[in-house]
Write a protein that holds these residues in place. Structure first.
Motif, mmCIF file in Angstrom:
data_model
loop_
_atom_site.group_PDB
_atom_site.id
_atom_site.type_symbol
_atom_site.label_atom_id
_atom_site.label_comp_id
_atom_site.label_asym_id
_atom_site.label_seq_id
_atom_site.Cartn_x
_atom_site.Cartn_y
_atom_site.Cartn_z
ATOM 1 N N ALA A 19 -11.209 65.059 33.335
ATOM 2 C CA ALA A 19 -10.089 65.766 33.951
ATOM 3 C C ALA A 19 -10.495 66.423 35.266
ATOM 4 C CB ALA A 19 -9.530 66.806 32.986
ATOM 5 N N ASP A 20 -11.753 66.856 35.363
ATOM 6 C CA ASP A 20 -12.195 67.520 36.599
ATOM 7 C C ASP A 20 -12.763 66.541 37.630
ATOM 8 O OD1 ASP A 20 -14.560 66.845 35.387
ATOM 9 O OD2 ASP A 20 -15.388 68.878 35.332
ATOM 10 N N ASP A 21 -12.737 65.243 37.323
ATOM 11 C CA ASP A 21 -13.214 64.228 38.266
ATOM 12 C C ASP A 21 -12.398 62.942 38.066
ATOM 13 O OD1 ASP A 21 -14.600 62.716 40.103
ATOM 14 O OD2 ASP A 21 -16.399 62.477 38.853
ATOM 15 N N PRO A 22 -11.094 63.007 38.354
ATOM 16 C CA PRO A 22 -10.217 61.868 38.048
ATOM 17 C C PRO A 22 -10.492 60.621 38.877
ATOM 18 C CG PRO A 22 -9.038 63.527 39.309
ATOM 19 C CD PRO A 22 -10.352 64.142 38.931
ATOM 20 N N GLY A 23 -11.283 60.740 39.928
ATOM 21 C CA GLY A 23 -11.570 59.579 40.758
ATOM 22 C C GLY A 23 -12.703 58.709 40.246
ATOM 23 N N THR A 24 -13.415 59.171 39.219
ATOM 24 C CA THR A 24 -14.550 58.417 38.686
ATOM 25 C C THR A 24 -14.194 57.832 37.317
ATOM 26 O OG1 THR A 24 -16.123 59.874 39.827
ATOM 27 C CG2 THR A 24 -16.968 58.525 38.020
ATOM 28 N N VAL A 25 -14.094 56.519 37.241
ATOM 29 C CA VAL A 25 -13.746 55.857 35.983
ATOM 30 C C VAL A 25 -14.972 55.806 35.079
ATOM 31 C CG1 VAL A 25 -12.943 53.715 34.927
ATOM 32 C CG2 VAL A 25 -11.939 54.496 37.089
ATOM 33 N N LEU A 26 -14.824 56.282 33.854
ATOM 34 C CA LEU A 26 -15.924 56.305 32.901
ATOM 35 C C LEU A 26 -15.931 55.070 31.999
ATOM 36 C CD1 LEU A 26 -15.671 60.055 31.857
ATOM 37 C CD2 LEU A 26 -17.009 59.034 33.723
ATOM 38 N N ALA A 27 -14.752 54.595 31.653
ATOM 39 C CA ALA A 27 -14.638 53.387 30.828
ATOM 40 C C ALA A 27 -13.268 52.771 31.042
ATOM 41 C CB ALA A 27 -14.845 53.709 29.348
ATOM 42 N N GLU A 28 -13.201 51.454 30.885
ATOM 43 C CA GLU A 28 -11.950 50.723 31.039
ATOM 44 C C GLU A 28 -11.744 49.825 29.834
ATOM 45 O OE1 GLU A 28 -11.458 49.737 35.679
ATOM 46 O OE2 GLU A 28 -13.384 49.065 34.828
ATOM 47 N N GLY A 29 -10.495 49.594 29.497
ATOM 48 C CA GLY A 29 -10.187 48.703 28.391
ATOM 49 C C GLY A 29 -9.059 47.761 28.757
ATOM 50 N N GLU A 30 -9.145 46.542 28.253
ATOM 51 C CA GLU A 30 -8.062 45.576 28.412
ATOM 52 C C GLU A 30 -7.808 44.943 27.055
ATOM 53 O OE1 GLU A 30 -6.887 41.488 30.853
ATOM 54 O OE2 GLU A 30 -8.335 42.907 31.695
ATOM 55 N N GLY A 31 -6.549 44.924 26.651
ATOM 56 C CA GLY A 31 -6.223 44.420 25.333
ATOM 57 C C GLY A 31 -5.130 43.381 25.345
ATOM 58 N N LEU A 32 -5.235 42.449 24.410
ATOM 59 C CA LEU A 32 -4.187 41.474 24.151
ATOM 60 C C LEU A 32 -3.573 41.823 22.803
ATOM 61 C CD1 LEU A 32 -2.626 38.783 24.554
ATOM 62 C CD2 LEU A 32 -4.553 37.637 23.434
ATOM 63 N N PHE A 33 -2.255 41.949 22.779
ATOM 64 C CA PHE A 33 -1.537 42.331 21.570
ATOM 65 C C PHE A 33 -0.517 41.244 21.228
ATOM 66 C CE2 PHE A 33 -3.196 46.060 23.517
ATOM 67 C CZ PHE A 33 -3.551 46.906 22.478
ATOM 68 N N VAL A 34 -0.408 40.951 19.948
ATOM 69 C CA VAL A 34 0.515 39.920 19.493
ATOM 70 C C VAL A 34 1.496 40.541 18.506
ATOM 71 C CG1 VAL A 34 0.758 37.706 18.324
ATOM 72 C CG2 VAL A 34 -1.210 38.118 19.823
ATOM 73 N N ALA A 35 2.793 40.409 18.822
ATOM 74 C CA ALA A 35 3.833 40.898 17.925
ATOM 75 C C ALA A 35 3.992 39.933 16.758
ATOM 76 C CB ALA A 35 5.154 41.037 18.679
ATOM 77 N N LEU A 36 4.124 40.468 15.573
ATOM 78 C CA LEU A 36 4.224 39.649 14.375
ATOM 79 C C LEU A 36 5.661 39.158 14.172
ATOM 80 C CD1 LEU A 36 2.145 41.854 11.918
ATOM 81 C CD2 LEU A 36 1.350 39.914 13.281
ATOM 82 N N ARG A 37 5.778 37.928 13.681
ATOM 83 C CA ARG A 37 7.075 37.475 13.205
ATOM 84 C C ARG A 37 7.395 38.232 11.910
ATOM 85 N NH1 ARG A 37 4.729 32.473 14.902
ATOM 86 N NH2 ARG A 37 5.866 31.548 16.662
ATOM 87 N N PRO A 38 8.673 38.395 11.577
ATOM 88 C CA PRO A 38 9.017 39.170 10.365
ATOM 89 C C PRO A 38 8.302 38.697 9.118
ATOM 90 C CG PRO A 38 10.983 38.795 11.690
ATOM 91 C CD PRO A 38 9.879 38.006 12.343
ATOM 92 N N GLU A 39 8.182 37.367 8.935
ATOM 93 C CA GLU A 39 7.523 36.872 7.726
ATOM 94 C C GLU A 39 6.030 37.190 7.734
ATOM 95 O OE1 GLU A 39 7.972 33.359 10.629
ATOM 96 O OE2 GLU A 39 9.123 35.128 9.972
ATOM 97 N N ALA A 40 5.414 37.151 8.913
ATOM 98 C CA ALA A 40 4.000 37.508 9.020
ATOM 99 C C ALA A 40 3.796 38.994 8.780
ATOM 100 C CB ALA A 40 3.456 37.108 10.381
ATOM 101 N N ALA A 41 4.727 39.808 9.274
ATOM 102 C CA ALA A 41 4.640 41.251 9.048
ATOM 103 C C ALA A 41 4.745 41.568 7.569
ATOM 104 C CB ALA A 41 5.738 41.960 9.832
ATOM 105 N N ALA A 42 5.643 40.861 6.879
ATOM 106 C CA ALA A 42 5.809 41.103 5.443
ATOM 107 C C ALA A 42 4.527 40.782 4.685
ATOM 108 C CB ALA A 42 6.966 40.265 4.917
ATOM 109 N N ALA A 43 3.840 39.701 5.089
ATOM 110 C CA ALA A 43 2.594 39.329 4.428
ATOM 111 C C ALA A 43 1.463 40.289 4.800
ATOM 112 C CB ALA A 43 2.211 37.896 4.800
ATOM 113 N N THR A 44 1.377 40.664 6.074
ATOM 114 C CA THR A 44 0.310 41.552 6.541
ATOM 115 C C THR A 44 0.396 42.916 5.882
ATOM 116 O OG1 THR A 44 0.221 40.418 8.682
ATOM 117 C CG2 THR A 44 -0.695 42.642 8.580
#
Length: 225
Positions: free
Chosen positions: A185-210
């Motif tokens: 918070a006191d050094d917002p210009g310095t990135v400490l870590a980065e993340g990139e994610g891929l997310f997949v929405a479930l079909r209703p039948e897959a959600a029911a099983a999961t």
């Protein structure tokens, strides 16, 4: 099956859950930092087991959703990342800016330490994963993490307030990508870590099983129209 609460009854119980969660986080912090004598540790362990027995008398099943939760809205009061009732959550405070963008604040406690004085790398990944998912939710998208790539650039220190920013990078069908970063918070210009994610929405039948055996519908993780 736990009945989901609403209105004043939910507000009252949420306040009590949050108060207990805060007290337990104080206890966890004290436990991981104490150097009291062994007899005092034994007495504390006995007291903790007595309290656990009292709380377990009214416990819910492993797959039951807490009565204070709102699963569809993504409000999980015992989440290990942000839950007010969780004894292990930092907790992370998230604000949605809408349209696929969120910001968050967190101070990592001693209980989530990796190298001395520094946040555990797994904790950093967990925080990034959560804000990535919340960015998707703010864009009206659901889904589970398919891949998560974390780049660690500099240490994330304990006891220091940090800011996280996440935004949706793109969507195609049921698949969405998002990117996030964490800074002090006191050094917002310095990135400490980065993340990139891929997310997949479930079909209703897959959600029911999961989520088989879960006592409330998992709409938050399904494909949206």
């Amino acid at each position: 099956m736990a009945e989901l609460l609403t209105g004043a009854a939910r507000d009252e119980r949420r306040a009590a859950v949050a108060d207990l969660g805060a007290a337990l986080r104080e206890l966890v912090d004290a436990a991981v930092r104490t150097e009291v004598a062994a007899p005092d540790l034994a007495a504390a362990a006995a007291a903790a087991r007595r309290l656990a027995a009292e709380l377990r008398a009214g416990g819910r099943g492993l797959f039951e959703v807490a009565s204070v939760d709102d699963p569809v809205a993504g409000e999980r009061w015992y989440s290990p990342v942000y839950g007010p009732g969780s004894p292990v959550a930092p907790p992370l405070l998230v604000e949605s800016e809408g349209g696929g963008t969120v910001t968050a604040r967190v101070t990592v406690p001693k209980a989530l330490e990796g190298p001395p004085g520094l946040a555990h790398g797994g904790t950093i990944a967990t925080l990034l994963d959560h804000v990535l998912a919340r960015a998707l939710r703010s864009a009206g998208r659901g889904g589970l993490t398919a891949t998560l790539t974390v780049t660690y650039r500099r240490p994330v220190r304990l006891g220091v307030e940090h800011l996280l920013h996440a935004e949706v990078a793109g969507t195609e069908g049921r698949r969405s990508t998002a990117r996030a970063r964490i800074v002090a918070a006191d050094d917002p210009g310095t990135v400490l870590a980065e993340g990139e994610g891929l997310f997949v929405a479930l079909r209703p039948e897959a959600a029911a099983a999961t989520f088989a055996g879960v006592d409330h519908a998992p709409e938050a993780w399904t494909a949206r129209s």
